[in-house]
Design a protein around this motif. Structure first.
Motif, PDB file in Angstrom:
ATOM      1  N   MET A   1       0.817  -1.196   0.000  1.00  0.00           N
ATOM      2  CA  MET A   1       0.000   0.000   0.000  1.00  0.00           C
ATOM      3  C   MET A   1       0.865   1.265   0.000  1.00  0.00           C
ATOM      4  O   MET A   1       0.392   2.351   0.294  1.00  0.00           O
ATOM      5  CB  MET A   1      -0.893  -0.014   1.235  1.00  0.00           C
ATOM      6  N   LEU A   6       1.291   9.142   0.179  1.00  0.00           N
ATOM      7  CA  LEU A   6       1.001   8.805   1.582  1.00  0.00           C
ATOM      8  C   LEU A   6       2.188   9.122   2.480  1.00  0.00           C
ATOM      9  O   LEU A   6       2.027   9.613   3.601  1.00  0.00           O
ATOM     10  CB  LEU A   6       0.681   7.313   1.702  1.00  0.00           C
ATOM     11  N   ASP A   9       2.418  12.805   3.021  1.00  0.00           N
ATOM     12  CA  ASP A   9       1.356  13.152   3.947  1.00  0.00           C
ATOM     13  C   ASP A   9       1.748  12.807   5.391  1.00  0.00           C
ATOM     14  O   ASP A   9       1.563  13.601   6.322  1.00  0.00           O
ATOM     15  CB  ASP A   9       0.126  12.323   3.559  1.00  0.00           C
ATOM     16  N   ILE A  13       2.117  15.576   8.440  1.00  0.00           N
ATOM     17  CA  ILE A  13       1.325  15.418   9.668  1.00  0.00           C
ATOM     18  C   ILE A  13       2.254  15.115  10.850  1.00  0.00           C
ATOM     19  O   ILE A  13       2.059  15.602  11.963  1.00  0.00           O
ATOM     20  CB  ILE A  13       0.277  14.285   9.518  1.00  0.00           C
ATOM     21  N   LEU A  17       2.454  17.031  14.295  1.00  0.00           N
ATOM     22  CA  LEU A  17       2.190  16.291  15.527  1.00  0.00           C
ATOM     23  C   LEU A  17       3.390  16.410  16.470  1.00  0.00           C
ATOM     24  O   LEU A  17       3.239  16.575  17.682  1.00  0.00           O
ATOM     25  CB  LEU A  17       1.919  14.820  15.193  1.00  0.00           C
ATOM     26  N   THR A 226      -1.694   9.027  29.530  1.00  0.00           N
ATOM     27  CA  THR A 226      -1.253   8.810  28.153  1.00  0.00           C
ATOM     28  C   THR A 226       0.017   9.599  27.860  1.00  0.00           C
ATOM     29  O   THR A 226       0.842   9.183  27.056  1.00  0.00           O
ATOM     30  CB  THR A 226      -2.367   9.287  27.186  1.00  0.00           C
ATOM     31  N   THR A 258       3.978   8.723  12.838  1.00  0.00           N
ATOM     32  CA  THR A 258       2.986   8.758  11.751  1.00  0.00           C
ATOM     33  C   THR A 258       3.415   7.879  10.575  1.00  0.00           C
ATOM     34  O   THR A 258       2.560   7.274   9.935  1.00  0.00           O
ATOM     35  CB  THR A 258       2.726  10.184  11.229  1.00  0.00           C
ATOM     36  N   LEU A 261       2.538   4.456  11.625  1.00  0.00           N
ATOM     37  CA  LEU A 261       1.081   4.370  11.655  1.00  0.00           C
ATOM     38  C   LEU A 261       0.500   4.224  10.258  1.00  0.00           C
ATOM     39  O   LEU A 261      -0.403   3.441  10.006  1.00  0.00           O
ATOM     40  CB  LEU A 261       0.562   5.662  12.286  1.00  0.00           C
ATOM     41  N   THR A 262       1.024   5.003   9.317  1.00  0.00           N
ATOM     42  CA  THR A 262       0.480   5.014   7.964  1.00  0.00           C
ATOM     43  C   THR A 262       0.922   3.808   7.160  1.00  0.00           C
ATOM     44  O   THR A 262       0.129   3.202   6.455  1.00  0.00           O
ATOM     45  CB  THR A 262       0.940   6.285   7.228  1.00  0.00           C
ATOM     46  N   PHE A 264       2.985   0.961   8.277  1.00  0.00           N
ATOM     47  CA  PHE A 264       3.242  -0.374   8.824  1.00  0.00           C
ATOM     48  C   PHE A 264       2.131  -0.879   9.748  1.00  0.00           C
ATOM     49  O   PHE A 264       2.124  -2.014  10.166  1.00  0.00           O
ATOM     50  CB  PHE A 264       4.570  -0.402   9.578  1.00  0.00           C
ATOM     51  N   GLY A 265       1.211  -0.017  10.157  1.00  0.00           N
ATOM     52  CA  GLY A 265       0.139  -0.489  11.037  1.00  0.00           C
ATOM     53  C   GLY A 265       0.167   0.200  12.381  1.00  0.00           C
ATOM     54  O   GLY A 265       1.227   0.429  12.962  1.00  0.00           O
ATOM     55  N   ALA A 266      -1.036   0.516  12.871  1.00  0.00           N
ATOM     56  CA  ALA A 266      -1.173   1.332  14.073  1.00  0.00           C
ATOM     57  C   ALA A 266      -0.663   0.645  15.334  1.00  0.00           C
ATOM     58  O   ALA A 266      -0.224   1.298  16.268  1.00  0.00           O
ATOM     59  CB  ALA A 266      -2.635   1.714  14.241  1.00  0.00           C
ATOM     60  N   SER A 267      -0.711  -0.692  15.358  1.00  0.00           N
ATOM     61  CA  SER A 267      -0.326  -1.391  16.591  1.00  0.00           C
ATOM     62  C   SER A 267       1.106  -1.111  17.004  1.00  0.00           C
ATOM     63  O   SER A 267       1.452  -1.177  18.170  1.00  0.00           O
ATOM     64  CB  SER A 267      -0.478  -2.897  16.422  1.00  0.00           C
ATOM     65  N   PRO A 270       2.879   2.895  19.309  1.00  0.00           N
ATOM     66  CA  PRO A 270       3.303   3.268  20.663  1.00  0.00           C
ATOM     67  C   PRO A 270       4.688   2.751  21.022  1.00  0.00           C
ATOM     68  O   PRO A 270       5.360   3.311  21.889  1.00  0.00           O
ATOM     69  CB  PRO A 270       2.251   2.637  21.576  1.00  0.00           C
TER      70      PRO A 270
END
Lengths: 293, 414
Positions: A1, A6, A9, A13, A17, A226, A258, A261-262, A264-267, A270
């Motif tokens: 993907m 992307l 972007d 961002i 952030l 958090t 980001t 997150l964009t 490789f995956g949100a998990s 952190p």
């Protein structure tokens, strides 16, 4: 993907952030970075500021950023009082103050949480302003205004704090007390009063940072948990006490988060802050912009 | 002489007791429960408890059950799973309650299930999701409208498919409840040969959703199924509003927790428009049954004093319905025999203010009554608007339907 669009972007961002992370970490960079105070209640102070901004916005229609500026004098006084209490009850008494200080600040954080719940309840709160909920359109890219505001405020705060610490008499005194408290005492200055002043400045900065926090996302009473990890990570990675370093470290963190997150995956996101912190400390124990003492 | 007087007096007192003073002398029927009144689940717990209290007052005003008053024994479980086993042991062994209600939500309920099963006790569930699926307790009855586990996702995907959707994006919080929802959605999608083009679990402390929504948008899905928790639901909707989600999205939402609570809905305001989300009760014409209107009139007055959700649609009427379930069963059985009550609950359909309820063997609803409703014409900062019909139009189930889906999502947002 994967696509270049992307990635671009994510970088844009991420920078914005990161600036937001910097704004919420700058106060800690002074209190923990320069003063060695284990200020784990820093994010709780931040959430408290957010609720003060919410109150002014909800009841008097004050713009959140203006509300943030309005509460800074009160937060300055609050900081002076908090440090005095910490000094009298912990720091004055000896070498293990650091460990016990953590307990003290955790206690303060819990008290703040409970007070917020008693006053405002457990529900989420947010503010209304013209720049909340709209985006800036550049081609296909859309940039949320609230993040652009965070970028501007973070840049301004970093410049102001850097100038204050390098150009003013009091600012230089704060850096001196960070380097050698005893030497300052020998010169007839009172290091405790200087540290108290610095802690006041660090807390005052939180007034505006708190406004940013509630502009960027809704807040709830336990949100401070958090931010404990992220803010300490930024400050330590920057090299304790460096303002511009804090900004750069926060941007690096924001962009890394980001991109992960964009693409490789949100998990995984952190884990990034701590993985980067470990990496930096392994290669440069003094942090990215810190000097070896 | 003296002895005879005493005997006569005693007989007179006993006779009197058996006739006029029966209610006053019988001990109350005690219903025990824990309820989250502090901590993350407190908002829901307090509203749910108020619903149960309104039922208690109603039933006592009518003379109680079996001629006895109903009393609630309630402890705060602080929204914590570690508190509930001790509380329920105390309720059973020390307070010696006659019946048990479960606390609100899945997490505090799960740890008491084995104990309740082992002791053979009846438990009326309170909006927990699939806590009995592995335990298999035959005296468990859930008041929630969930029904069969996959019906939640299936109803949403159905609506998407009917609107012409073929591909699906799944965005779920990385915690058990949301992951359960995502799992069933994945299974339903596979069964229907729908292609999953985006599937991500985001960590619960995610601050900023712009990047996630951007990546989701790039996958160009037709259906976006979101299983989120309250703090994230707001962040996701904000990012969707700013970044956009693409013109090809037919339907967005599904399993977003938080959009059922008054304060959150008021905060989000117009950002809600177009979102199709699950719910339990809504003020649409099809949702009024015997007693529903009176209940909400009482609730609205008492919610102000109790400082709980002023709307209270999501949980409070179901708390009242829990009371109605045991009320009907006890009246029919004529005793507090828990086995007989359970048998009655399993074999009959029960009239409640949230509609008729019938249970399947696992203690969940036989048929799902989870609503999928679309937000329409919502304006900012106005909680009163949600009391009128038409703000959340029911699309599913068919017999409760109050309108049709507006699609695509971008068109419905206007």
């Amino acid at each position: 993907m994967f696509s270049f669009e992307l990635l671009l972007d994510a970088v844009v961002i991420g920078v914005l952030l990161g600036c937001f992370y910097a704004a919420v970490s700058l106060g800690l960079s002074v209190s923990f970075g320069l003063l060695d105070v284990p200020h784990v209640a820093h994010p709780a102070f931040l959430v408290l500021a957010s609720y003060a901004v919410f109150f002014l916005n909800e009841h008097y229609g004050v713009d959140p950023l203006l509300a943030g500026l309005m509460i800074t004098p009160f937060f300055f006084l609050f900081g002076l009082a908090a440090y005095r209490l910490y000094y009298e009850t912990f720091e004055k008494r000896g070498s293990d103050a650091g460990v016990r200080g953590i307990a003290f600040f955790f206690g303060i954080a819990f008290i703040i949480e409970v007070l917020i719940i008693l006053q405002f309840g457990v529900d989420q709160r947010s503010v209304t302003a013209t720049y909340v909920g709209k985006a800036w359109r550049i081609g296909d890219m859309r940039i949320p205004f609230r993040l652009v505001v965070a970028f501007g405020v973070a840049a301004a705060l970093t410049i102001l704090l850097t100038l204050y610490l390098s150009r003013t008499y009091m600012g230089r005194a704060i850096r001196a007390v960070a380097q050698d408290q005893e030497a300052l005492r020998l010169m007839g200055a009172n290091p405790i009063r200087i540290k108290q002043w610095a802690f006041g400045i660090a807390t005052a900065v939180l007034g505006i940072a708190g406004a940013l926090l509630i502009i960027v996302a809704p807040v709830e009473p336990t949100l401070d948990r958090t931010y404990i990890g992220r803010t300490f990570c930024v400050v330590v990675m920057a090299g304790l006490g460096s303002m511009s370093g804090t900004l750069v470290a926060a941007i690096i963190l924001g962009v890394a988060e980001t991109i992960v997150l964009t693409l490789f995956g949100a998990s995984w996101a952190p884990a990034i802050s701590f993985a980067m912190l470990l990496g930096v400390l392994a290669v440069r124990p003094q942090g990215l912009f810190g000097r070896l003492s | 002489m003296k002895r005879r007087t005493l005997l006569g007096g005693t007989i007179a007192v006993v006779m009197l007791g058996l006739t006029s003073g029966a209610v006053a002398q019988q001990p109350p029927i005690k219903i025990g429960m824990s309820m989250p009144q502090t901590g993350g689940l407190a908002g829901g717990g307090k509203a749910s408890l108020l619903g149960i209290e309104i039922w208690r007052d109603d039933v006592n005003a009518k003379g109680g059950l079996l001629g006895r008053k109903v009393e609630l024994v309630v402890y705060d479980d602080k929204s914590s799973a570690s508190e509930t086993p001790a509380i329920y042991s105390k309720l059973i062994d020390v307070d010696k309650v006659d019946l048990l209600f479960a606390p609100y939500a899945t997490v505090p309920t799960a740890p008491i299930m084995p104990m309740v099963k082992q002791r053979g006790l009846l438990l009326i569930g309170n909006f927990s999701f699939q806590v009995n699926s592995k335990v298999g307790h035959d005296m468990w009855f859930n008041n929630a409208p969930w029904g069969p586990p996959d019906s939640w996702a299936a109803s949403f995907l159905d609506l998407g498919q009917k609107a012409g959707g073929k591909t699906i994006a799944l965005l779920a919080a990385d915690q058990e409840f949301a992951q359960n929802l995502a799992k069933t959605a994945r299974e339903v999608a596979t069964k229907r040969n729908m292609q999953v083009v985006f599937d991500q679990a985001y960590p619960p402390n995610t601050v900023e959703f712009s990047s996630i929504i951007r990546a989701l948008k790039a996958a160009k899905p037709d259906i976006v199924y979101v299983a989120s928790y309250p703090p994230d639901s707001a962040g996701i909707l904000r990012a969707v509003n700013e970044i956009g989600i693409g013109d090809n999205v037919k339907i967005f939402g599904g399993g977003m927790v938080g959009l059922q609570f008054g304060a959150v809905m008021e905060n989000l305001g117009s950002l809600l428009n177009g979102v199709v989300n699950y719910n339990s009760w809504l003020p649409e014409k099809s949702m009024y049954f015997d007693g529903t209107k009176t209940f909400f009139e009482t609730y609205a007055k008492r919610a102000v004093a109790a400082k709980v959700d002023p709307l209270g649609y999501y949980l409070a009427p179901f708390g009242y319905a829990s009371g109605q379930l045991v009320e009907q069963a006890i009246k029919a059985v004529g005793s507090l025999d828990q086995k007989a009550i359970a048998k009655y609950l399993r074999e009959n359909e029960h009239k409640t203010i949230v509609g008729p309820i019938a249970f399947s063997a696992d203690g969940e609803r036989k048929e799902t009554a989870v609503l999928q409703a679309q937000f329409r014409g919502v304006v900012d900062k106005n909680i009163e608007q949600f009391r009128t019909s038409g703000k959340q139009v029911i699309l599913f189930p068919e017999k409760l339907k109050s309108g049709d889906l507006i699609s695509p999502f971008e068109a419905a947002r206007k």
